[in-house]
Design a protein around this motif. Structure first.
Motif, short mmCIF file in Angstrom:
data_model
loop_
_atom_site.label_atom_id
_atom_site.label_comp_id
_atom_site.label_asym_id
_atom_site.label_seq_id
_atom_site.Cartn_x
_atom_site.Cartn_y
_atom_site.Cartn_z
N GLY C 48 -39.98 -21.29 27.56
CA GLY C 48 -38.76 -20.59 27.13
C GLY C 48 -38.68 -19.25 27.79
N ALA C 52 -36.82 -16.22 23.69
CA ALA C 52 -36.35 -17.54 23.25
C ALA C 52 -36.93 -17.93 21.91
N ARG C 230 -34.79 -22.41 23.61
CA ARG C 230 -33.75 -21.57 24.21
C ARG C 230 -32.91 -21.01 23.08
#
Lengths: 360, 379, 537
Positions: C48, C52, C230
């Protein structure tokens, strides 16, 4: 539009009320005195005997505690109330004195030379209030003493003279020690009076002197006293305030055979087996005397010098009885001679050098 | 006594005015509340005691003026501590610098014979310069040899106390013939004039207010102040960006000393008119608490100094209702304690608030299964 | 020797199941109903961008952050993880990116700190059994194939060795699940390789590993499964088979897929190489500090990115300090353009067009406790901004604002303390500040450390743009992938000297790696390893 005016009005009222309050406080004190003075003694009258301590506060076993005793005795014998305001620091002297004045005190007693400036300042601002300043004199810029401040000065040297006689007669080694706080004039008076007394009683004895440099380092006091004892002295005279406590310690460590001569009051319990005597100053009595004058309407300002003649100084009563008759006799005679002016006790090293013992 | 990491958190707060004002008042309230049982022990009730405290400090014009008088040295001293803190330096030597500043001002005031228009500025500036000079050796040792300023400034305090005692002891250079442990009165031309007839407020108060503005301006409105704060926040970063870290450290500690010297000079020239050996009851040490309580911002220091001034002025009033002045020391001690505990208290508050916001936002969070303990964090 | 906890309940239950985890900071939703299953005995990659929500999620699993909502199961049993000791008791250990070893203590003593009894009365009175701990430490090290001297002081250990101690700490209480937070970020390529094989060893022995990383190659090399986060949600989840690991189109597709899931767009292309370099911008003549560096001869020309590769601690940091002017130059000369700045301080050098992205952001690039605006103005105030008695607050804010816009820094506000920014955003601000100096020479010390792939690509493009604008860039990096992708010329530093110099087009990992470790004889003429020692001493 009206609101701000009202606010300002309110503020003015507050100021007005405040000034009225202070004025009435001063005035109240004044009129109270007036009636007291006129009517002789109105027992239980509206007297307020205030004391403002120096930065050491109560519990110093010295000046402040003695001052408190003075106002309390005044309240007892003259009626009214005693009040003590303690100062935490130099910066609080003036506000505390102001507070004492504002609360309508008959007299305000301040103990210690440290308060001299503050008392002068407040006494000038409140010419109708009465102040008793112990150990200092309040003078204005021209050097004239203020009429509403009674500056009490003790002739410490006269008390020390008697103590010196006792010490001079008691010493076995003919060596004596002195531990002073700081080389201030009042401390020097103690020393010279003591030296004169020793000279009077025992011309072959000598006095070693040492100063702490302050009035609170008892560890150093103990060290200096021990040094005196090590050098052969068997009696040490301490004029060192809190630092003097170390001297008692040193004597206790040595055990019987060495002696301490104290200052201001009898501090016998500090070293019961080693306590010879003390050069005492009757602070409570002096305060009471001035308060009595105030209650009688006879208060006067200026310097007031108190000594043996006024019975305001002396030696420790509690240990006096235990002394040999010969010594007691000598002391009584000296007391009389000094009191009557036959002997002038030296108060400076200069005067001491010119002092010759005379048979009392 | 006071741990440095605490300051970090408080500096971060200065960007949140409401929170910092709130925590300031909260600290006061907690300290005053914590003193309540002690007031009962002292034999009176809090209404009487705090009433007397308020009357003695803000009850009337004279009381107010006393609060101002008492707050003045604390304010300037607090600024001195704060200035050094901003550069990452812990100046414990404010007390000594203040004493030396007072000595120098008195020496000029007593011994020099100058026209009045020159005498006062010279005396004040000499006081400030002496404070700066007293801080200079610790500053140089810190910058060039890495000797910790806490150690050296404490040492210099003792040097200052000794110097003061020596100079006013019999035979010392400043000793007065008539008043023990004090100097002779300074010349009238060197006195900071009184501002009113009836109170003790003197023009040193104006100097103090000017110092608040000057320090605030310097720290937040000048490049030099920016660099000073940069050095305090991260000296390595500062040096990598062209800031002469040593110069800034020396300057900051000396500037701090100058403020401390100014505080001493203003007391001597304004309030007492002569040097007194024990004129400072530890202003320089209280100043540390004041600087921290004021979160190192000039206005915060002003507020904290005003509060401590109130305590000092109000202590007289307290005694009139029969409470010992020691209680005042207890209250200011409690304030210091709560100031030290402040980061923890604020941290707990922020966590609670965050938690409340979070649960307000996500209704699912409140409906979360009991497996996850979603209560607010423990401190 | 770790005694295995008996595996409970169904073999099929995952080692760790995080279910519906939600965590909100102020207005920021770090984890938004995240569900994550980690199968027993696997290496699970967690990918990520910065921010994130990877670290939040792992801190929740580690007991150091409490979630607002959700469930956690370990070995199929629900658990409450209120503190790290709860997590430890549940068999979860974590190796943080930043180590928490006490330098003055030995390895054994550091381990003793975690080995202490958990109940406080016992903790206070029980003697510390250092002999027993050392014994166990040796066994544990053997099991993990670590070569760590238990009696060495931690301060004397290299980064790799210290990380091994951290892993031993995490495993001390028989952890079945080990979380590794960007473990290779500060390791040399060789050390990174060793770490990855340690992870494989752990898996072999039945442990479960959660690996947080930005680096695609290592994820593809060791992970069995990958979860991509995300914006606080799970955006992709997939397994990696043996054939996915070999280089080839299949692997490339997988990688592109993961990058897309991470940053929401395809991987940014590496910047184009430079045209021919121009006149020298930075020249070092026999530069040395008389101790750890030198003599170094190096020049950076206009329109050129020169990368300094090397294992950390071989004098790169000191070389940067010598160039910036905060370290005393004992020998040699430093020229910026044609000006000799050898005796000038950083202030003058900055004024002469030097920019510097510090390697250690917290130590030398930012000042936490100051605002974003203030941090953006470092090196500007007192030089290019403001008069002597006036700090230009408005100019400073505008300046900060333009940097924030240019680098798309995410932040609560310009007046906020810079501590409120994530590490990646802080780094973006620093890079933006140095670019805003419009430098003719930029020293970039690990400029993409802690940045995700997208942000790192942006920084690389900015460096290239700066180069194309006619500036010289000196890139100091441990990451050979980065060096090979970005630089025009690569020099290798070892023991305080330059031991290799090669155009990037001709460079390969093996040669560079050889120079870095000393396995390959140095390429520069007249420099022998023995000589180096003499000069260094």
């Amino acid at each position: 539009m009206t609101y701000p005016i009202r606010r300002r009005y309110r503020r003015r009222t507050a100021i007005l009320l405040f000034s009225l309050f202070t004025l009435s406080a001063c005035g109240g004190g004044e009129s109270g005195n007036g009636t007291a003075g006129n009517g002789g003694s109105t027992a239980g009258g509206p007297h307020l005997w205030s004391l403002v301590t120096d930065a050491n506060g109560l519990g110093d076993q010295g000046f402040n505690d003695l001052g408190k005793q003075g106002v309390e005795e005044s309240a007892e014998s003259l009626g009214g109330k005693a009040s003590v305001i303690q100062s935490g620091s130099q910066s609080q002297f003036v506000p505390n004195l102001q507070q004492a004045v504002a609360s309508g005190s008959t007299t305000v007693t301040a103990v210690g030379f440290a308060l001299a400036d503050a008392v002068t300042q407040v006494a000038k601002a409140h010419p109708n209030s009465r102040f008793i300043l112990v150990d200092a004199v309040a003078v204005d810029a021209a050097g004239k003493s203020l009429p509403n401040v009674a500056g009490i000065r003790f002739r410490e040297h006269e008390a020390a003279f008697l103590a010196g006689i006792i010490a001079g007669k008691t010493t076995k080694t003919n060596k004596l020690g002195f531990v002073g706080g700081v080389e201030l004039p009042s401390v020097v008076r103690f020393l010279t009076g003591f030296q004169a007394g020793v000279k009077q009683a025992n011309p072959s004895a000598s006095v070693r002197t040492a100063y702490l440099g302050n009035f609170n380092d008892s560890a150093k006091g103990k060290g200096l006293a021990t040094a005196h004892f090590d050098a052969g002295a068997d009696i040490v005279f301490e004029v060192a305030g809190g630092g003097g406590l170390g001297v008692y310690d040193a004597a206790k460590t040595r055990g019987p055979g060495v002696w301490v001569v104290g200052t201001d009051t009898c501090k016998q319990r500090l070293a019961p087996d080693n306590y010879l005597t003390a050069a005492t100053k009757d602070v409570p009595g002096a305060v009471l005397r001035q308060n009595q004058a105030a209650a009688d309407g006879k208060f006067t300002g200026g310097e007031i010098s108190l000594g043996l003649a006024e019975k305001a100084v002396g030696v420790c009563e509690e240990t006096f009885a235990g002394l040999p008759a010969e010594v007691k006799d000598l002391v009584e005679k000296a007391k009389e001679a000094v009191g009557s002016g036959k002997i002038t006790v030296p108060s400076t090293p200069d005067e001491l050098s010119r002092f010759t013992p005379t048979a009392p | 006594m006071i741990r440095l990491p605490a300051i970090k958190i408080q500096q971060g707060l200065s960007s949140r005015p409401f929170l910092s004002a709130g925590s300031f008042l909260g600290t006061l309230a907690l300290a005053l509340a914590a003193a309540v049982p002690l007031i009962y022990l002292a034999g009176t009730d809090p209404v009487t005691a705090y009433g007397a405290l308020l009357r003695g400090s803000v009850g009337d014009q004279y009381a107010l003026s006393e609060t101002v008088v008492q707050a003045t040295p604390l304010l300037v001293g607090g600024l001195a501590v704060a200035l050094a803190f901003h550069a990452g330096l812990f100046n414990i030597g404010v007390e000594g610098q203040l004493v030396v500043g007072g000595l120098a001002a008195a020496a000029v005031g007593v011994n020099l014979d100058l026209p009045a228009a020159v005498h006062l500025p010279v005396a004040v500036l000499t006081g400030a310069a002496a404070g700066a000079a007293w801080a200079a050796i610790p500053a140089v040792l810190k910058a060039w040899r890495g000797v910790h300023e806490v150690v050296t400034t404490i040492m210099f305090n003792y040097l200052a106390f000794g110097l003061s005692r020596h100079l006013v002891a019999p035979g010392g250079g400043l000793a007065s013939a008539t008043q023990p442990s004090a100097s002779d009165p300074v010349a009238d031309g060197a006195r900071l004039p009184a501002l009113t007839e009836t109170t003790r407020i003197h023009s040193g108060v104006l100097l103090a207010v000017a110092a608040v503005i000057a320090v605030g301006w310097f720290l937040y409105r000048t490049p030099a102040g920016f660099k000073l704060r940069m050095v305090g926040a991260n000296p390595t970063t500062a040096s990598f960006h062209g800031v002469g870290v040593r110069r800034v450290q020396i300057g900051a500690l000396m500037g701090s000393g100058a403020l401390a010297g100014l505080a001493g000079a203003s007391e001597i020239l304004g309030l007492y008119g002569r040097y007194l050996d024990s004129f400072s009851p530890g202003y320089g040490f209280q100043a540390i608490a004041i600087a921290l309580m004021g979160m190192l911002t000039p206005l915060g220091v002003l507020a904290a100094a005003a509060f401590f001034g109130m305590l000092a002025a109000g202590s007289v009033g307290l005694q009139s209702v029969g409470i010992s002045r020691e209680l005042i020391n207890v209250v200011s001690g409690l304030v210091v304690g709560f100031v030290a505990a402040q980061p923890a208290l604020i941290g707990a508050y922020l966590r609670r608030r965050r938690k409340r916001q979070a649960s307000g936002q996500g209704e699912d969070a409140s409906a979360a299964p009991a497996d996850v303990d979603a209560r607010s964090a423990h401190v | 020797m770790t005694t295995r906890r008996p595996v409970p309940a169904g073999e099929d239950s995952p080692a760790v199941r995080l279910c519906d985890i939600t965590k909100t900071y102020d207005a920021f939703r770090a984890n938004d109903h995240v569900t994550l299953d980690v199968a027993r005995g696997t290496i699970h990659g967690l990918l990520g961008e910065n921010g994130a929500g990877k670290s939040t999620l792992m801190n929740i699993l580690n007991g150091s952050v409490r979630p607002d909502g959700g469930r956690i199961e370990v070995d199929g049993r629900p658990v409450r993880l209120r503190t790290t000791s709860d997590a430890r008791a549940a068999g979860i250990g974590m190796v943080h990116q930043h180590f928490s070893l006490i330098d003055r203590l030995t390895v054994v003593e550091n381990l003793a700190l975690v080995a202490r009894p958990s109940s406080w009365p016992r903790r206070c009175v029980m003697p510390v059994d250092l002999v027993g701990i050392e014994e166990r430490a040796r066994l544990l090290a053997d099991r993990l194939r670590f070569a760590v001297d238990p009696r060495a002081r931690c301060g004397s250990l290299g980064v790799g060795a210290r990380q091994r101690v951290e892993i031993m700490k995490a495993l001390w209480h028989h952890a079945q699940v080990v979380i590794m937070d960007e473990p290779t970020a500060s390791l040399s390529p060789v050390e990174a390789q060793e770490l990855l094989s340690t992870l494989l060893t752990l898996r072999e022995q039945g442990a479960t590993v959660i690996l947080i990383s930005h680096k695609m190659p290592e994820i593809l090399a060791v992970c069995d499964e990958v979860t991509v986060l995300r914006d606080g949600r799970v955006s992709r989840r997939l397994s990696i088979g043996a054939d996915d690991r070999d280089p080839g189109p299949r692997r490339d597709r997988l990688e592109a897929d993961l990058v897309q899931a991470m940053i929401g767009r395809p991987r940014p292309d590496p910047p184009a190489r430079a045209a021919a370099p121009g006149s020298p911008r930075l020249v070092l003549h026999g530069v040395g500090d008389g101790a750890r560096v030198g003599p170094v001869d190096l020049s950076v020309h206009a329109g050129e990115i020169v990368a300094v590769a090397g294992v950390e601690g071989n004098g790169q940091a000191e070389l940067i300090e010598l160039i910036v002017g905060v370290r005393r130059l004992r020998t040699g000369r430093v020229l910026l353009g044609s000006r000799d700045v050898s005796s000038d301080g950083p202030r003058t050098r900055l004024a002469c067009g030097l920019g510097h992205i510090a390697e250690d952001r917290h130590a030398a690039a930012i000042a936490t406790r100051m605002s974003v605006t203030a941090n953006a103005a470092f090196g500007f105030v007192g030089a290019r901004m403001g008069r002597r008695w006036w700090l230009p607050a408005r100019t400073m804010r505008a300046h900060a604002g333009s940097i924030v816009d240019r680098m798309s820094v995410r932040l609560p506000g310009l007046g906020a303390n810079i501590e409120g920014l994530s590490g990646g955003n802080q780094q973006k601000l620093v890079v933006g500040r140095e670019l805003a100096r419009d430098p003719s020479v930029l020293i970039a010390g690990q400029p993409t450390r802690g940045l995700d792939i997208g942000a790192a690509g942006d920084v690389h493009r900015e460096l290239a743009a700066l180069r194309d604008g006619g500036a010289g860039v000196l890139l100091v990096s441990m990451d050979l992938t980065e060096v090979l992708a970005v630089a025009d010329r690569i020099v290798v530093m070892r023991s305080g000297r330059i031991v290799g110099d090669v155009p990037a087009a001709d460079a390969d990992v093996d040669t560079l790696g050889g120079w870095m470790t000393g396995a390959q004889p140095s390429e520069q003429k007249g420099v022998q390893p023995s000589e180096q020692k003499l000069v260094g001493a």
